[in-house]
Design an enzyme around this catalytic site. Structure first.
Site, mmCIF file in Angstrom:
data_model
loop_
_atom_site.group_PDB
_atom_site.id
_atom_site.type_symbol
_atom_site.label_atom_id
_atom_site.label_comp_id
_atom_site.label_asym_id
_atom_site.label_seq_id
_atom_site.Cartn_x
_atom_site.Cartn_y
_atom_site.Cartn_z
ATOM 1 N N GLY A 147 26.684 3.446 -26.760
ATOM 2 C CA GLY A 147 27.798 3.236 -25.842
ATOM 3 C C GLY A 147 27.872 1.805 -25.363
ATOM 4 O O GLY A 147 28.955 1.205 -25.273
ATOM 5 N N ARG A 191 17.461 5.554 -37.271
ATOM 6 C CA ARG A 191 16.356 6.002 -36.436
ATOM 7 C C ARG A 191 16.412 7.496 -36.169
ATOM 8 O O ARG A 191 15.403 8.156 -35.991
ATOM 9 C CB ARG A 191 16.381 5.255 -35.092
ATOM 10 C CG ARG A 191 16.112 3.771 -35.213
ATOM 11 C CD ARG A 191 16.265 3.092 -33.869
ATOM 12 N NE ARG A 191 16.146 1.652 -33.992
ATOM 13 C CZ ARG A 191 16.612 0.797 -33.106
ATOM 14 N NH1 ARG A 191 17.237 1.244 -32.037
ATOM 15 N NH2 ARG A 191 16.457 -0.503 -33.268
ATOM 16 N N GLY A 250 26.207 0.472 -45.229
ATOM 17 C CA GLY A 250 25.298 1.421 -44.592
ATOM 18 C C GLY A 250 24.685 2.426 -45.530
ATOM 19 O O GLY A 250 23.705 3.079 -45.203
ATOM 20 N N HIS A 278 0.836 -1.201 0.000
ATOM 21 C CA HIS A 278 0.000 0.000 0.000
ATOM 22 C C HIS A 278 0.865 1.243 0.000
ATOM 23 O O HIS A 278 0.444 2.314 0.431
ATOM 24 C CB HIS A 278 -0.928 0.007 1.220
ATOM 25 C CG HIS A 278 -1.951 -1.068 1.184
ATOM 26 N ND1 HIS A 278 -1.918 -2.157 2.021
ATOM 27 C CD2 HIS A 278 -3.029 -1.241 0.380
ATOM 28 C CE1 HIS A 278 -2.938 -2.945 1.756
ATOM 29 N NE2 HIS A 278 -3.621 -2.412 0.755
ATOM 30 N N ASP A 311 21.643 3.188 -27.094
ATOM 31 C CA ASP A 311 22.374 1.941 -26.873
ATOM 32 C C ASP A 311 23.766 1.927 -27.505
ATOM 33 O O ASP A 311 24.460 0.920 -27.463
ATOM 34 C CB ASP A 311 21.565 0.747 -27.391
ATOM 35 C CG ASP A 311 21.419 0.750 -28.919
ATOM 36 O OD1 ASP A 311 21.717 1.790 -29.550
ATOM 37 O OD2 ASP A 311 20.988 -0.281 -29.472
ATOM 38 N N ASP A 332 27.166 13.475 -33.353
ATOM 39 C CA ASP A 332 26.720 12.092 -33.542
ATOM 40 C C ASP A 332 27.584 11.137 -32.723
ATOM 41 O O ASP A 332 28.821 11.207 -32.760
ATOM 42 C CB ASP A 332 26.808 11.723 -35.024
ATOM 43 C CG ASP A 332 26.386 10.292 -35.282
ATOM 44 O OD1 ASP A 332 25.207 9.991 -35.083
ATOM 45 O OD2 ASP A 332 27.263 9.486 -35.633
ATOM 46 N N ALA A 333 26.933 10.240 -31.988
ATOM 47 C CA ALA A 333 27.666 9.317 -31.118
ATOM 48 C C ALA A 333 28.561 8.377 -31.922
ATOM 49 O O ALA A 333 29.681 8.058 -31.509
ATOM 50 C CB ALA A 333 26.680 8.510 -30.270
#
Length: 591
Positions: free
Chosen positions: A396, A537, A480, A217, A394, A550-551
């Protein structure tokens, strides 16, 4: 806070109506609760369950053949009224008497108790069952003071099955008291829950801390500690319950690992993997165990473990057929522990290089991969946060896991005496396999293409390294289909390769040329903050990424810099025995 709420004062009633609309084959909505859509046979003991809302699937989800005959639903975390309990119990009555089941909380005890008295005055034979399984709320000497939490599922299921089997009211009551005594639960919370319509949690658990001994509760725990790893969390739950083992009790147990509302199924599965060996070691046999959400507390983050010490009768009813929204199965057979047959990894036999220089080169490639893995592990969080701006966060994680797997395989290949081409190709496949996703595939193929420029019997030279870099760039762009300006790793890769080639052609040495390429890559990666993504994406959320680099480009530039550092100290293209010793030393040291 609850996002889909409407009028908070009618939230519980609205949720109950929605549930009833979804399950017309199982339940029939009545004011204040639900009844079985198809009543049991005449003369059967009616099992009426209930308590506050906010605990789904408790208690409406427990209604159906082999379980409850009805459920009474109060408001969020509040006992149903005496009037609602009486009304629904009358409608559920089948002539064989009534069991009222509820958790051992003051409001429930009061309202169900008064309802039982009033029903008896009307001529109904009514017995009450207040579940008391929470070991954190009272010690064994005052068991009657314990709260009812996730043990409700096991207790009410066995009681409902006993009633379905045709036992008399006295017999069902005896089963109820027995299973209640032989059920115990202990839980932990990682964060509190929020009432519909409210913005603040009922209680807060500090970051990276865990409350022990929670209530459903919204009551906070009785103690607090740092969140442990899954192994130690499993031990905390298991040891606390094993201490409750009654003297002379059966070693066969019904087990429920319960999620409290926002702890994901996958997390529970990870914890279950750690728990199973503990049951085996203790000599306990799991009988039809359950893992999932069965007694929740709105959006509370946490879990609980429930054990019920079974005897022959309790096990028979626990295994019997049931059909409800929470639980549905036929007659169960077999026990709950299965041993996973995991085949051992086949040992890979790497071809040993025919020359000392080739073996030296293989060791140096492995040392560079190890350096990359350590660096990417340190950068994992930062790369993930950058990727989360317009991606899925995701990157890293994928880079860290892929490089770690690549470093491990490269080490094994180098220790077997493989040359640089074999070491790098093996690492490439491991990277792609462990990292997964688009990034994993591109890095795996890129590194494998890089390895095609190497010779297993010689040290990589400037021409081979430059050729490998171009091979890698062309393969990544082919797969790619990205080009400069698309805000991908290609934005950092192309300047690196082109600058490296131009510097070598201009007469610069390998180390200087590579480091010039790495600097160009870094600058290009930083410049991606001004670009809008056109691939993957991220292109769906282009404006969000504006102003952020950009990562993938950042991680590429980072890797180029690390290799440049290793070249600078003579490790990646060693010229003598001392460099070979340094590479091998680093490998053996795990650095």
């Amino acid at each position: 806070m609850t996002k889909i709420c409407g009028d908070a004062s009618t939230f519980a009633a609205s949720a109950l109506r929605g549930f009833s609309l979804l399950h017309p084959d199982l339940v029939r909505y009545v004011r204040g609760g639900v009844l079985r859509a198809t009543p049991g046979r005449r003369g059967k003991v009616a099992v009426v369950l209930g308590g506050g809302s906010g605990h789904y699937p408790a208690f409406a989800g427990y209604v159906g053949p082999g379980f409850g005959d009805a459920a009474v639903a109060g408001d969020i975390f509040a006992s149903p009224s005496t009037q609602a309990i009486k009304s629904i119990a009358r409608q559920a009555d089948l002539g064989g008497g009534i069991i009222l089941g509820y958790g051992n909380y003051a409001g429930d005890v009061l309202n169900f108790g008064i309802a039982a008295d009033r029903l008896r005055e009307e001529g109904y034979d009514v017995r009450v069952l207040a579940t008391a399984d929470d070991v954190a709320s009272s010690d064994a000497s005052t068991r009657e003071k314990r709260r009812g939490i996730a043990g409700d599922l096991v207790i009410f299921r066995i009681v409902g099955a006993a009633a379905e089997a045709g036992l008399t009211l006295d017999e069902v009551e005896e089963i109820a008291q027995r299973v209640n005594r032989q059920t115990c639960t202990f839980g932990v919370a990682f964060d509190g829950c929020t009432l519909p319509g409210e913005k603040e949690k009922l209680f807060e658990v500090p970051k990276n801390r865990m409350a022990l001994g929670l209530g459903v509760h919204g009551e906070p725990g009785i103690d607090e500690q740092d969140v442990p790893d899954p192994e130690h969390l499993a031990k905390i739950l298991f040891d606390r319950l094993l201490a409750e083992l009654p003297e002379g009790a059966s070693r066969r147990v019904a087990v429920l690992l319960n999620g409290l509302g926002s702890t994901k199924q996958e997390e529970l599965f990870v914890l279950w993997e750690r728990l199973v060996p503990m049951f085996e070691k203790a000599g306990l046999t799991l009988v039809a165990p359950l893992v999932g959400e069965y007694v929740t507390s709105l959006d509370m983050a946490g879990c609980s473990l429930t054990l019920t010490w079974l005897d022959e009768d309790l096990e028979r009813y626990w295994r019997s057929p049931v059909e409800s929204a929470a639980l549905s199965h036929g007659q169960l057979s077999g026990d709950g522990i299965t041993r996973l047959e995991v085949p051992e990894e086949t040992e890979i036999l790497y071809m040993r290089s025919g020359t000392a220089q080739g073996r030296r080169g293989g060791a140096c490639v492995a040392a560079v991969m190890d350096h990359l893995a350590r660096t990417l592990a340190e950068a994992e969080s930062d790369l993930g946060h950058i990727d989360a701006v317009a991606g899925d966060g995701d990157h890293g994680q994928g880079m860290a896991r892929g490089s770690a797997a690549a470093a491990k395989v490269a080490r094994a290949a180098a220790e077997a005496g493989a040359g640089p081409a074999t070491v790098l190709a093996s690492a490439a496949d491991a990277w792609a396999d462990r990292a997964g996703g688009t990034s994993g595939a591109l890095w795996g193929e890129g590194l494998r293409a890089f390895s095609l420029a190497f010779d297993d019997n010689s040290l990589p030279d400037a021409q081979q390294l430059s050729g490998g870099a171009r091979n890698s760039m062309e393969r990544i762009m082919e797969l790619g289909r990205a080009k400069p300006g698309d805000k991908t790793l290609v934005d950092a890769l192309v300047p690196f390769v082109e600058t490296l080639e131009k510097a070598l052609a201009a007469g610069h040495g390998l180390v200087e040329a590579w480091q010039m390429g790495a600097q160009a890559s870094h600058e290009a990666a930083q410049a991606t903050r001004d670009l809008l993504p056109r691939m993957g994406r991220a292109k769906m959320h282009g404006e969000r990424s504006k102003g952020h680099p950009d990562a993938g480009a950042l991680s590429l530039a980072l890797c180029a810099r690390i290799v440049g550092e290793d070249l600078g100290r003579g490790l990646a293209s060693p010229g003598g025995e001392g460099d070979q010793i340094e590479a091998v030393r680093l490998l053996k040291a795990g650095r």
